[in-house]
Motif scaffolding. Structure first.
Motif, PDB file in Angstrom:
ATOM      1  N   GLY A 150       0.109  -3.848  21.937  1.00  7.54           N
ATOM      2  CA  GLY A 150       0.700  -4.273  20.670  1.00  7.54           C
ATOM      3  C   GLY A 150       1.264  -3.077  19.932  1.00  7.54           C
ATOM      4  O   GLY A 150       0.875  -1.937  20.168  1.00  7.54           O
ATOM      5  N   PRO A 151       2.234  -3.305  19.030  1.00 13.27           N
ATOM      6  CA  PRO A 151       2.812  -2.193  18.264  1.00 13.27           C
ATOM      7  C   PRO A 151       1.795  -1.618  17.290  1.00 13.27           C
ATOM      8  O   PRO A 151       1.037  -2.344  16.666  1.00 13.27           O
ATOM      9  N   GLN A 152       1.759  -0.301  17.183  1.00 12.12           N
ATOM     10  CA  GLN A 152       0.811   0.366  16.302  1.00 12.12           C
ATOM     11  C   GLN A 152       1.569   1.269  15.329  1.00 12.12           C
ATOM     12  O   GLN A 152       2.349   2.111  15.737  1.00 12.12           O
ATOM     13  N   ILE A 153       1.323   1.078  14.035  1.00 15.66           N
ATOM     14  CA  ILE A 153       1.992   1.814  12.977  1.00 15.66           C
ATOM     15  C   ILE A 153       0.941   2.591  12.194  1.00 15.66           C
ATOM     16  O   ILE A 153      -0.081   2.039  11.783  1.00 15.66           O
ATOM     17  N   ARG A 154       1.185   3.890  11.955  1.00 16.43           N
ATOM     18  CA  ARG A 154       0.258   4.707  11.188  1.00 16.43           C
ATOM     19  C   ARG A 154       0.300   4.298   9.720  1.00 16.43           C
ATOM     20  O   ARG A 154       1.374   4.057   9.148  1.00 16.43           O
ATOM     21  N   VAL A 155      -0.884   4.202   9.090  1.00 13.38           N
ATOM     22  CA  VAL A 155      -0.988   3.805   7.688  1.00 13.38           C
ATOM     23  C   VAL A 155      -1.779   4.844   6.908  1.00 13.38           C
ATOM     24  O   VAL A 155      -2.592   5.583   7.471  1.00 13.38           O
ATOM     25  N   PHE A 214       2.856   2.313   4.704  1.00 15.50           N
ATOM     26  CA  PHE A 214       3.325   2.689   6.030  1.00 15.50           C
ATOM     27  C   PHE A 214       4.816   2.406   6.145  1.00 15.50           C
ATOM     28  O   PHE A 214       5.402   1.699   5.313  1.00 15.50           O
ATOM     29  N   LEU A 215       5.425   3.000   7.162  1.00 13.41           N
ATOM     30  CA  LEU A 215       6.839   2.797   7.443  1.00 13.41           C
ATOM     31  C   LEU A 215       6.981   1.808   8.590  1.00 13.41           C
ATOM     32  O   LEU A 215       6.341   1.967   9.632  1.00 13.41           O
ATOM     33  N   LEU A 257       7.688  -4.726  -0.483  1.00 16.50           N
ATOM     34  CA  LEU A 257       8.464  -3.866   0.400  1.00 16.50           C
ATOM     35  C   LEU A 257       9.229  -2.842  -0.434  1.00 16.50           C
ATOM     36  O   LEU A 257       9.514  -3.067  -1.611  1.00 16.50           O
ATOM     37  N   GLY A 258       9.551  -1.725   0.189  1.00 15.04           N
ATOM     38  CA  GLY A 258      10.320  -0.700  -0.493  1.00 15.04           C
ATOM     39  C   GLY A 258      11.699  -1.213  -0.900  1.00 15.04           C
ATOM     40  O   GLY A 258      12.219  -2.188  -0.338  1.00 15.04           O
ATOM     41  N   GLY A 259      12.297  -0.529  -1.861  1.00 14.83           N
ATOM     42  CA  GLY A 259      13.581  -0.989  -2.388  1.00 14.83           C
ATOM     43  C   GLY A 259      14.783  -0.528  -1.602  1.00 14.83           C
ATOM     44  O   GLY A 259      15.909  -0.954  -1.895  1.00 14.83           O
ATOM     45  N   GLN A 314      15.966   4.393  10.070  1.00 16.06           N
ATOM     46  CA  GLN A 314      16.075   2.928  10.084  1.00 16.06           C
ATOM     47  C   GLN A 314      14.694   2.294   9.874  1.00 16.06           C
ATOM     48  O   GLN A 314      14.263   1.429  10.624  1.00 16.06           O
ATOM     49  N   SER A 315      14.041   2.767   8.810  1.00  8.61           N
ATOM     50  CA  SER A 315      12.713   2.262   8.476  1.00  8.61           C
ATOM     51  C   SER A 315      12.645   1.939   6.992  1.00  8.61           C
ATOM     52  O   SER A 315      13.481   2.390   6.203  1.00  8.61           O
ATOM     53  N   ILE A 316      11.646   1.165   6.613  1.00  4.67           N
ATOM     54  CA  ILE A 316      11.441   0.790   5.225  1.00  4.67           C
ATOM     55  C   ILE A 316       9.964   0.941   4.900  1.00  4.67           C
ATOM     56  O   ILE A 316       9.093   0.706   5.754  1.00  4.67           O
ATOM     57  N   LYS A 317       9.655   1.362   3.677  1.00  4.23           N
ATOM     58  CA  LYS A 317       8.258   1.543   3.282  1.00  4.23           C
ATOM     59  C   LYS A 317       7.651   0.185   2.955  1.00  4.23           C
ATOM     60  O   LYS A 317       8.261  -0.647   2.287  1.00  4.23           O
TER      61      LYS A 317
END
Length: 260
Positions: free
Chosen positions: A38-43, A185-186, A219-221, A228-231
């Protein structure tokens, strides 16, 4: 020799492809590996309510009631300053106001007897009001001689010591409320087609090894055009912080299932 180098380059390219796929959350060439991991995103873990307390006057610290890691309750006195000068100034201002007020009252009585003019009465009352304003100023200063906890929580980094002289505006200590934590996280901007406030997922914190339930709150603005990421901002469900020993600064992995 050329053939050996070509094979080596192919192997290297294949390994780099696996790494890139893992970082981007895309499925690698090995069947079933994406579904297994599964995808893992650092937080990053942060307290919902935190602040840095600063001095509101120039003075010497007389007492620090908390140390790093100690708990406190809302309304507790965290820092006390030596305010002998401010208290003396307040006492003098009160005495001056009392005298001015008495003059104003006497002038009012004489005005009724037509022994003082309306201008003299107005001036006496104005001087009494100015003296009261000075009392109010010193009351504010004395009120700043103690720093009161704005909420219940835990003391973080202590930046000063007792008997230290500090200037107005100087940072003193960090505090945070550990009854609620949020995550930052991003995420890939391509996820905006389905990632929205209310989306539930789990997060694994490195320091505790535990899994916690979380929910996206906003979500980030703006999207970062380079990565190509969003906070993304999320919050842990329930009061998981106090019960399981979470502290700000911890980090981990968001376990998010990407819709197929």
């Amino acid at each position: 020799m050329f053939r050996v180098r070509a094979v080596s380059r192919s192997v290297t390219a294949l390994l780099l492809g696996f790494v890139a796929c893992a970082l981007l959350g895309a499925g690698p060439a090995i069947p079933g590996l994406a579904q297994e991991l599964g995808p893992q995103i650092r937080v990053q873990l942060k307290a919902v309510d935190s602040t840095q307390l600063s001095s509101q006057l120039t003075a010497v610290i007389e007492d620090l009631a908390v140390q790093d890691g100690e708990r406190f309750s809302e309304g507790d006195v965290l820092v006390t300053f030596d305010c002998a000068l401010a208290e003396a100034q307040l006492s003098r201002a009160r005495a001056e106001y009392s005298a001015k007020q008495e003059v104003a009252e006497v002038t009012a009585s004489l005005y009724e007897l037509q022994s003082r003019s309306a201008l003299e009465l107005s001036m006496a009352r104005a001087e009494a009001q100015a003296a009261w304003a000075q009392v109010a100023v010193y009351q504010v200063m004395v009120g700043r001689c103690e720093i009161i906890a704005p909420f219940s929580g835990v003391a973080g980094e202590i930046l000063v010591r007792e008997r230290q002289f500090v200037a107005e505006g100087e940072a003193l200590l960090d505090i945070y409320d550990d009854s609620g934590f949020e995550l930052e996280f991003l995420a890939p901007s391509a996820w905006l087609s389905w990632l929205e406030p209310g989306y539930a997922f789990s997060v694994r914190i490195d320091e505790t090894g535990g899994d916690y339930l979380a929910e996206v709150v906003r979500l980030g603005g703006a999207i970062d055009p380079v990565s190509q990421s969003i906070k993304v901002y999320a919050r842990l469900n329930g009061e998981q912080g106090q019960e399981q020993g979470l502290v700000p600064g911890m980090s981990g992995v968001a376990l998010i299932t990407v819709p197929q």
